[in-house]
Design a protein around this motif. Sequence first.
Motif, PDB file in Angstrom:
ATOM      1  N   PRO A 286     -13.986 -10.039  -4.765  1.00  0.00           N
ATOM      2  CA  PRO A 286     -13.232  -9.599  -3.578  1.00  0.00           C
ATOM      3  C   PRO A 286     -13.621  -8.217  -3.063  1.00  0.00           C
ATOM      4  O   PRO A 286     -14.011  -7.333  -3.828  1.00  0.00           O
ATOM      5  N   PHE A 287     -13.521  -8.073  -1.749  1.00  0.00           N
ATOM      6  CA  PHE A 287     -13.573  -6.755  -1.104  1.00  0.00           C
ATOM      7  C   PHE A 287     -12.183  -6.539  -0.513  1.00  0.00           C
ATOM      8  O   PHE A 287     -11.777  -7.242   0.423  1.00  0.00           O
ATOM      9  N   VAL A 288     -11.441  -5.579  -1.065  1.00  0.00           N
ATOM     10  CA  VAL A 288     -10.049  -5.349  -0.654  1.00  0.00           C
ATOM     11  C   VAL A 288      -9.967  -4.001   0.046  1.00  0.00           C
ATOM     12  O   VAL A 288     -10.270  -2.966  -0.545  1.00  0.00           O
ATOM     13  N   ALA A 289      -9.570  -4.027   1.320  1.00  0.00           N
ATOM     14  CA  ALA A 289      -9.477  -2.793   2.116  1.00  0.00           C
ATOM     15  C   ALA A 289      -8.017  -2.392   2.278  1.00  0.00           C
ATOM     16  O   ALA A 289      -7.155  -3.232   2.568  1.00  0.00           O
ATOM     17  N   VAL A 290      -7.744  -1.097   2.085  1.00  0.00           N
ATOM     18  CA  VAL A 290      -6.390  -0.561   2.223  1.00  0.00           C
ATOM     19  C   VAL A 290      -6.444   0.644   3.155  1.00  0.00           C
ATOM     20  O   VAL A 290      -7.204   1.583   2.920  1.00  0.00           O
ATOM     21  N   ASN A 291      -5.643   0.628   4.215  1.00  0.00           N
ATOM     22  CA  ASN A 291      -5.533   1.790   5.108  1.00  0.00           C
ATOM     23  C   ASN A 291      -4.427   2.692   4.582  1.00  0.00           C
ATOM     24  O   ASN A 291      -3.248   2.466   4.838  1.00  0.00           O
ATOM     25  N   CYS A 292      -4.820   3.721   3.846  1.00  0.00           N
ATOM     26  CA  CYS A 292      -3.831   4.584   3.193  1.00  0.00           C
ATOM     27  C   CYS A 292      -2.995   5.379   4.199  1.00  0.00           C
ATOM     28  O   CYS A 292      -1.860   5.766   3.907  1.00  0.00           O
ATOM     29  N   GLY A 293      -3.549   5.629   5.368  1.00  0.00           N
ATOM     30  CA  GLY A 293      -2.826   6.409   6.364  1.00  0.00           C
ATOM     31  C   GLY A 293      -1.793   5.624   7.128  1.00  0.00           C
ATOM     32  O   GLY A 293      -0.958   6.205   7.839  1.00  0.00           O
ATOM     33  N   ALA A 294      -1.798   4.303   6.997  1.00  0.00           N
ATOM     34  CA  ALA A 294      -0.880   3.472   7.775  1.00  0.00           C
ATOM     35  C   ALA A 294       0.392   3.120   7.021  1.00  0.00           C
ATOM     36  O   ALA A 294       1.283   2.471   7.572  1.00  0.00           O
ATOM     37  N   LEU A 295       0.484   3.519   5.739  1.00  0.00           N
ATOM     38  CA  LEU A 295       1.631   3.134   4.919  1.00  0.00           C
ATOM     39  C   LEU A 295       2.368   4.364   4.397  1.00  0.00           C
ATOM     40  O   LEU A 295       1.751   5.395   4.096  1.00  0.00           O
ATOM     41  N   THR A 296       3.666   4.244   4.281  1.00  0.00           N
ATOM     42  CA  THR A 296       4.453   5.314   3.656  1.00  0.00           C
ATOM     43  C   THR A 296       4.108   5.366   2.170  1.00  0.00           C
ATOM     44  O   THR A 296       3.545   4.413   1.617  1.00  0.00           O
ATOM     45  N   GLU A 297       4.471   6.466   1.520  1.00  0.00           N
ATOM     46  CA  GLU A 297       4.111   6.631   0.115  1.00  0.00           C
ATOM     47  C   GLU A 297       4.706   5.524  -0.749  1.00  0.00           C
ATOM     48  O   GLU A 297       4.011   4.954  -1.600  1.00  0.00           O
ATOM     49  N   THR A 298       5.972   5.190  -0.532  1.00  0.00           N
ATOM     50  CA  THR A 298       6.626   4.146  -1.341  1.00  0.00           C
ATOM     51  C   THR A 298       5.954   2.794  -1.133  1.00  0.00           C
ATOM     52  O   THR A 298       5.673   2.066  -2.089  1.00  0.00           O
ATOM     53  N   LEU A 299       5.707   2.467   0.116  1.00  0.00           N
ATOM     54  CA  LEU A 299       5.087   1.175   0.423  1.00  0.00           C
ATOM     55  C   LEU A 299       3.654   1.128  -0.092  1.00  0.00           C
ATOM     56  O   LEU A 299       3.202   0.094  -0.597  1.00  0.00           O
ATOM     57  N   LEU A 300       2.935   2.236   0.029  1.00  0.00           N
ATOM     58  CA  LEU A 300       1.552   2.277  -0.454  1.00  0.00           C
ATOM     59  C   LEU A 300       1.507   2.046  -1.960  1.00  0.00           C
ATOM     60  O   LEU A 300       0.644   1.317  -2.461  1.00  0.00           O
ATOM     61  N   GLU A 301       2.437   2.645  -2.702  1.00  0.00           N
ATOM     62  CA  GLU A 301       2.458   2.459  -4.151  1.00  0.00           C
ATOM     63  C   GLU A 301       2.692   0.997  -4.504  1.00  0.00           C
ATOM     64  O   GLU A 301       2.032   0.436  -5.377  1.00  0.00           O
ATOM     65  N   SER A 302       3.651   0.374  -3.810  1.00  0.00           N
ATOM     66  CA  SER A 302       3.938  -1.038  -4.069  1.00  0.00           C
ATOM     67  C   SER A 302       2.745  -1.915  -3.724  1.00  0.00           C
ATOM     68  O   SER A 302       2.413  -2.859  -4.449  1.00  0.00           O
ATOM     69  N   GLU A 303       2.070  -1.602  -2.599  1.00  0.00           N
ATOM     70  CA  GLU A 303       0.926  -2.401  -2.175  1.00  0.00           C
ATOM     71  C   GLU A 303      -0.243  -2.241  -3.141  1.00  0.00           C
ATOM     72  O   GLU A 303      -0.925  -3.210  -3.477  1.00  0.00           O
ATOM     73  N   LEU A 304      -0.494  -1.023  -3.572  1.00  0.00           N
ATOM     74  CA  LEU A 304      -1.639  -0.773  -4.443  1.00  0.00           C
ATOM     75  C   LEU A 304      -1.409  -1.258  -5.871  1.00  0.00           C
ATOM     76  O   LEU A 304      -2.260  -1.910  -6.475  1.00  0.00           O
ATOM     77  N   PHE A 305      -0.243  -0.943  -6.438  1.00  0.00           N
ATOM     78  CA  PHE A 305       0.005  -1.188  -7.857  1.00  0.00           C
ATOM     79  C   PHE A 305       0.772  -2.478  -8.115  1.00  0.00           C
ATOM     80  O   PHE A 305       0.789  -2.961  -9.243  1.00  0.00           O
ATOM     81  N   GLY A 306       1.426  -3.031  -7.095  1.00  0.00           N
ATOM     82  CA  GLY A 306       2.263  -4.201  -7.302  1.00  0.00           C
ATOM     83  C   GLY A 306       3.589  -3.813  -7.911  1.00  0.00           C
ATOM     84  O   GLY A 306       3.858  -2.631  -8.166  1.00  0.00           O
ATOM     85  N   HIS A 307       4.449  -4.787  -8.151  1.00  0.00           N
ATOM     86  CA  HIS A 307       5.749  -4.469  -8.747  1.00  0.00           C
ATOM     87  C   HIS A 307       6.286  -5.665  -9.518  1.00  0.00           C
ATOM     88  O   HIS A 307       5.864  -6.811  -9.315  1.00  0.00           O
ATOM     89  N   ALA A 308       7.205  -5.362 -10.404  1.00  0.00           N
ATOM     90  CA  ALA A 308       7.872  -6.400 -11.183  1.00  0.00           C
ATOM     91  C   ALA A 308       9.138  -6.840 -10.446  1.00  0.00           C
ATOM     92  O   ALA A 308       9.702  -6.101  -9.631  1.00  0.00           O
ATOM     93  N   LYS A 309       9.576  -8.032 -10.727  1.00  0.00           N
ATOM     94  CA  LYS A 309      10.806  -8.546 -10.135  1.00  0.00           C
ATOM     95  C   LYS A 309      11.966  -7.634 -10.504  1.00  0.00           C
ATOM     96  O   LYS A 309      12.141  -7.271 -11.667  1.00  0.00           O
TER      97      LYS A 309
END
Length: 543
Positions: A286-309
Amino acid sequence: MQSADLDLRELLSFRPDGGTMFFMGRRAIIFDAVALGLLRKELIGSLGMAAARSILTRFGYAHGRMTAESLKLEFPDLFADSWTGPKLHMLQGMVRVEENKRSDGNEDEPLVQSFWYDSYEVEQHLLHLGLSEDSVCWTLTGFASGYVSYWRGEKVYFIEDRCCGKGDAVCHVEGRTREQWGEALEPYLPYFESESGDEVFQNLAKALRETEERLKKQRRQMSCLSAGAEEFGCITARSSAMRQVVELTRRIARVDSSVIVTGESGAGKERIARLIHEESARSGRPFVAVNCGALTETLLESELFGHAKGAFTGADRDKMGLIEAAHGGTLFLDEIGEVSQSMQVKLLRVLQEREVRRVGENKSRQVDIRVVAATNRNLSDEVSKGNFRRDLYYRLRVIEVRVPPLRERNEDILPLARIFLEQASRRAGRKVTGFTPKAADQLLRYGWPGNVRELQNAVEHAVALCLDTRADLEDLPEELRSALPRAGIVESVRPLEEIEREYILAALRATGNNKARTAAELNIGVATLYRKLADYEKQGFVA
């Protein structure tokens, strides 16, 4: 009876009121060719090209062998005639055989070679799927292989080396034994030989992955309309500056180091990042692109690292992060300079430990990724100001690639504009094929502060307004039409007369076609201006 005596009117019998019909004494049915084409399309869509070809080839093989067995039992004279097989193909409406040569197979001659026209498989493949990269007469070659194998008493494999379905003028097949084909047969054997269920599914999965990656790559290449030597992996690089960037990028791709791609907004940083991935050993991953400037810090963390239920309100299920999704491939962090200090610490840990921990979990997961970051900021200055962590900066900046702005690579402007023109025309359903000389001239003279992205938008604007087959000066955006020639960058020496003409016409447009004001601004007489404009009109530069 010989094959030349076969007549469809005598071979086909049926009840006038329908129900049953017979071909050479065996029950037959009439089946619409379009329905068979739709079946082919469904098989390819569901199972992939390789699996569909395998099924249809073996179906044709079984049909051919069964036909030969029946002929030998019921019509031995027809079975002995070498033209019977091709004749039955034609009588059943499958294909037209113009030439069918047979030999003893000596001196590298094929046992059988035929030239086919009007193949129903070609017709249906083109209708439902378009032009193919490979030959498409799968049931026909399967039929020929099965028929001749039974007729000769040894396995004969037919390969179609020319096919109208991939753009050739005629379909051409050759039949040889496995020994005669040698290694050339190896890629085709899986289409003829049956496998166990597990082997089939494993091969299907592998073929599907390979086909999917190949199609993605083809779509990217086709979207760029590769124009020859200046096209590199969908990057236009006619200018020496961009050629150097591409060459550096390709060398970087061979190693697995982290890379920072710098350059102005819209200059094409993501395209360079994709080229690094596509030219690397990770290209199939995979090539996974993330626009770090388009997300808030909380949302960016969830998008990058994922989360548990249950990690936070709304987290109703476990979610894999984009870093995990990039496992084995490339993670592209666009606008890395916009990331907060706390997030920088977390990214640094991922780069150091090669592991990621989902939000709300205690366990870490190993990840194998290559990180390519991009920014339009000067990260060295940001480090000096304390806005960006020095340790993360050096982790990311193992290698740096600077993408030059469009104004520094004038030779790339028109090739890029033509690519965008074709893309925009296709999306809009228009037939805009190029630019007028005046429009092309203005594209070259503009400074492009928004770089490649601004050029793409300008071309799309021109396609939307164009009333002819070529985009003219008046179709370009207002700020582009009224722009004066830019100074300070000379790509090549040009005639003084040409530069003077460009400047005078640009000045005239900037004053709204006010000739008196233009003459005053240029410090020349009005009569001189009119004389020059008359000359330009004769030369076709003034409408």
